[in-house]
Enzyme design. Structure first.
Site, PDB file in Angstrom:
ATOM      1  N   GLU A 263       0.849  -1.212   0.000  1.00  0.00           N
ATOM      2  CA  GLU A 263       0.000   0.000   0.000  1.00  0.00           C
ATOM      3  C   GLU A 263       0.869   1.242   0.000  1.00  0.00           C
ATOM      4  O   GLU A 263       1.749   1.344   0.848  1.00  0.00           O
ATOM      5  CB  GLU A 263      -0.916  -0.015   1.217  1.00  0.00           C
ATOM      6  CG  GLU A 263      -1.920  -1.149   1.156  1.00  0.00           C
ATOM      7  CD  GLU A 263      -2.923  -1.163   2.317  1.00  0.00           C
ATOM      8  OE1 GLU A 263      -2.890  -0.228   3.146  1.00  0.00           O
ATOM      9  OE2 GLU A 263      -3.715  -2.099   2.388  1.00  0.00           O
ATOM     10  N   HIS A 281      -8.051   1.335   1.246  1.00  0.00           N
ATOM     11  CA  HIS A 281      -7.987   1.095   2.696  1.00  0.00           C
ATOM     12  C   HIS A 281      -8.828   2.140   3.454  1.00  0.00           C
ATOM     13  O   HIS A 281      -8.336   2.823   4.356  1.00  0.00           O
ATOM     14  CB  HIS A 281      -6.518   1.147   3.171  1.00  0.00           C
ATOM     15  CG  HIS A 281      -6.284   0.413   4.465  1.00  0.00           C
ATOM     16  ND1 HIS A 281      -5.138  -0.280   4.727  1.00  0.00           N
ATOM     17  CD2 HIS A 281      -7.055   0.276   5.576  1.00  0.00           C
ATOM     18  CE1 HIS A 281      -5.198  -0.809   5.939  1.00  0.00           C
ATOM     19  NE2 HIS A 281      -6.359  -0.484   6.473  1.00  0.00           N
TER      20      HIS A 281
HETATM   21  P1  NAD Z   1     -10.567  -9.676  16.260  1.00  0.00           P
HETATM   22  O1  NAD Z   1      -9.290  -9.987  16.969  1.00  0.00           O
HETATM   23  O2  NAD Z   1     -11.765  -9.309  17.062  1.00  0.00           O
HETATM   24  O3  NAD Z   1     -10.986 -10.924  15.327  1.00  0.00           O
HETATM   25  C1  NAD Z   1     -10.087 -11.608  14.519  1.00  0.00           C
HETATM   26  C2  NAD Z   1     -10.593 -13.039  14.415  1.00  0.00           C
HETATM   27  O4  NAD Z   1      -9.762 -13.716  13.470  1.00  0.00           O
HETATM   28  C3  NAD Z   1     -10.492 -13.809  15.744  1.00  0.00           C
HETATM   29  O5  NAD Z   1     -11.732 -14.413  16.037  1.00  0.00           O
HETATM   30  C4  NAD Z   1      -9.417 -14.838  15.489  1.00  0.00           C
HETATM   31  O6  NAD Z   1      -9.626 -16.042  16.171  1.00  0.00           O
HETATM   32  C5  NAD Z   1      -9.549 -15.023  13.971  1.00  0.00           C
HETATM   33  N1  NAD Z   1      -8.390 -15.657  13.360  1.00  0.00           N
HETATM   34  C6  NAD Z   1      -7.093 -15.657  13.760  1.00  0.00           C
HETATM   35  N2  NAD Z   1      -6.355 -16.409  12.919  1.00  0.00           N
HETATM   36  C7  NAD Z   1      -7.212 -16.891  11.970  1.00  0.00           C
HETATM   37  C8  NAD Z   1      -7.040 -17.746  10.844  1.00  0.00           C
HETATM   38  N3  NAD Z   1      -5.855 -18.271  10.534  1.00  0.00           N
HETATM   39  N4  NAD Z   1      -8.134 -18.035  10.094  1.00  0.00           N
HETATM   40  C9  NAD Z   1      -9.347 -17.517  10.406  1.00  0.00           C
HETATM   41  N5  NAD Z   1      -9.554 -16.709  11.478  1.00  0.00           N
HETATM   42  C10 NAD Z   1      -8.500 -16.406  12.239  1.00  0.00           C
HETATM   43  O7  NAD Z   1     -10.220  -8.551  15.214  1.00  0.00           O
HETATM   44  P2  NAD Z   1     -11.242  -7.546  14.491  1.00  0.00           P
HETATM   45  O8  NAD Z   1     -11.416  -6.335  15.324  1.00  0.00           O
HETATM   46  O9  NAD Z   1     -12.426  -8.300  14.037  1.00  0.00           O
HETATM   47  O10 NAD Z   1     -10.360  -7.093  13.242  1.00  0.00           O
HETATM   48  C11 NAD Z   1      -9.922  -8.044  12.288  1.00  0.00           C
HETATM   49  C12 NAD Z   1      -8.848  -7.440  11.425  1.00  0.00           C
HETATM   50  O11 NAD Z   1      -9.423  -6.440  10.584  1.00  0.00           O
HETATM   51  C13 NAD Z   1      -7.773  -6.654  12.213  1.00  0.00           C
HETATM   52  O12 NAD Z   1      -6.755  -7.485  12.706  1.00  0.00           O
HETATM   53  C14 NAD Z   1      -7.262  -5.698  11.197  1.00  0.00           C
HETATM   54  O13 NAD Z   1      -6.156  -6.272  10.551  1.00  0.00           O
HETATM   55  C15 NAD Z   1      -8.418  -5.557  10.195  1.00  0.00           C
HETATM   56  N6  NAD Z   1      -8.943  -4.177  10.159  1.00  0.00           N
HETATM   57  C16 NAD Z   1      -8.957  -3.537   8.960  1.00  0.00           C
HETATM   58  C17 NAD Z   1      -9.432  -2.244   8.869  1.00  0.00           C
HETATM   59  C18 NAD Z   1      -9.473  -1.507   7.552  1.00  0.00           C
HETATM   60  O14 NAD Z   1      -9.416  -0.279   7.556  1.00  0.00           O
HETATM   61  N7  NAD Z   1      -9.616  -2.187   6.428  1.00  0.00           N
HETATM   62  C19 NAD Z   1      -9.872  -1.592  10.033  1.00  0.00           C
HETATM   63  C20 NAD Z   1      -9.890  -2.289  11.238  1.00  0.00           C
HETATM   64  C21 NAD Z   1      -9.413  -3.590  11.286  1.00  0.00           C
END
Ligand code: NAD
Length: 307
Positions: A263, A281
């Site tokens: 990015e 993003h």
């Molecule tokens: P979270 O920690 O609440 O949930 C993540 C889930 O993924 C957990 O339940 C975990 O068990 C699961 N997980 C871990 N490894 C895995 C695998 N190998 N296969 C499948 N599932 C798996 O996190 P969240 O708040 O839901 O956020 C998720 C992700 O979204 C963040 O880590 C971040 O990278 C991304 N995010 C992106 C933006 C954006 O602007 N696009 C904004 C916020 C968060």
């Protein structure tokens, strides 16, 4: 030299207040100049970043007075949290503040893909009026497969239920009888089963050593040819070349990516594909989420600096 260093574009009323109360240096582009950043870190007690500043050992070593690294947003993959802990530096982040906005964008991308909204807009702007060509499909009765069923996955699934979708999830850390999955009438399945059964697949796993490059050509090839893939988590979870090849071979019907392997991204074959939606993003970029995020990081910095 500043007590508080802000290295990316993190603005809002709370930041203005912080600037009045503390010695804050705000440079939205400082993350791009690592040498200058290292110099400025010499006296910094607090560092406020989004996800573009790579807070690695080199940066942490340049900051002997640092007390807190405050990450505006969710996901700590750009911060060496283990090394920060070793150095006694608090690492804070704002995991809840933007989840809802990410879930809403995911739904938006789902509707845009299934109803071909970007293509229909483009065609109409260039003089077309092709109603049959833009026949889409409904979400109602379709199966949503969520890779990762944490905060954002659950908020996405809840909203998808309101559209009449069935829920399946693949998450190695989730119990099959997890209450939030039960409430949604959802089913925990293996990743392979999810790929084979879902009509829409959305990815919400964090970026970790285990998930980096987790979704490859082989995975996309297992999807239904009518199914779509959406990623609003982290770009590096997806092997973009593999996804592109699978799209070119019509192994899946379309994709939407808010996050990319690099990015900003390099020129890519994905740019040429009509059935692909690319956004820069922006999932967390709503007025509401940004206000919550900035409030939370400023509060974290105040708490730590006031001891
Ligand atoms: P979270 O920690 O609440 O949930 C993540 C889930 O993924 C957990 O339940 C975990 O068990 C699961 N997980 C871990 N490894 C895995 C695998 N190998 N296969 C499948 N599932 C798996 O996190 P969240 O708040 O839901 O956020 C998720 C992700 O979204 C963040 O880590 C971040 O990278 C991304 N995010 C992106 C933006 C954006 O602007 N696009 C904004 C916020 C968060």
């Amino acid at each position: 030299m500043s007590n508080v260093l802000v290295t990316e574009n993190i603005q809002g009323a709370s930041m203005n207040d912080l600037m009045k109360d503390l010695d804050v240096e705000f440079d939205a582009y400082l993350w791009q100049n690592v040498n200058l950043l290292k110099q400025k870190l010499a006296d910094a007690q607090a560092l406020i970043v989004r996800n573009q500043t790579k807070v690695n050992q080199e940066l942490i070593d340049a900051a002997p007075n640092l007390k807190i690294i405050a990450r505006a947003g969710a996901g700590l993959d750009n911060v060496d949290t283990a090394y920060a802990k070793e150095k006694g530096i608090v690492v804070s982040y704002t995991p809840d503040a933007n989840s809802l906005s990410v879930a809403e964008l995911t739904l938006g991308l789902m509707l845009a893909l299934l109803r071909k909204i970007p293509e229909a807009r483009q065609d109409t702007l260039t003089g077309g009026w092709n109603r049959i060509k833009f026949t889409g499909t409904e979400l109602n009765g379709k199966t949503l497969g969520l890779i990762g069923m944490g905060r954002i996955g659950t908020l996405t699934a809840t909203r998808a239920r309101a559209f009449g979708m069935n829920i399946i999830a693949a998450d190695p850390y989730l119990a099959a009888d997890a209450p939030h999955l039960k409430e949604l009438n959802g089913k925990l399945v293996s990743l392979d089963d999810l790929l084979a059964q879902a009509d829409v697949i959305t990815c919400h796993s964090p970026l970790t050593p285990d998930t980096r490059g987790m979704l490859t050509y082989q995975h996309f090839s297992k999807m239904k040819p009518t199914a779509c893939f959406i990623n609003t988590s982290r770009g590096e979870v997806v092997d973009e070349r593999g996804l592109t090849q699978a799209l070119l071979e019509h192994k899946l019907a379309g994709a939407a990516l808010d996050v990319r392997e690099v990015e900003p991204p390099h020129q890519s074959a994905l740019n040429q594909l009509e059935n692909v939606i690319l956004t820069p993003h922006i999932a967390a970029f709503t007025l509401e989420a940004q206000e919550r995020v900035v409030d939370a990081v400023c509060e974290d910095v105040r708490l730590v600096l006031s001891g």
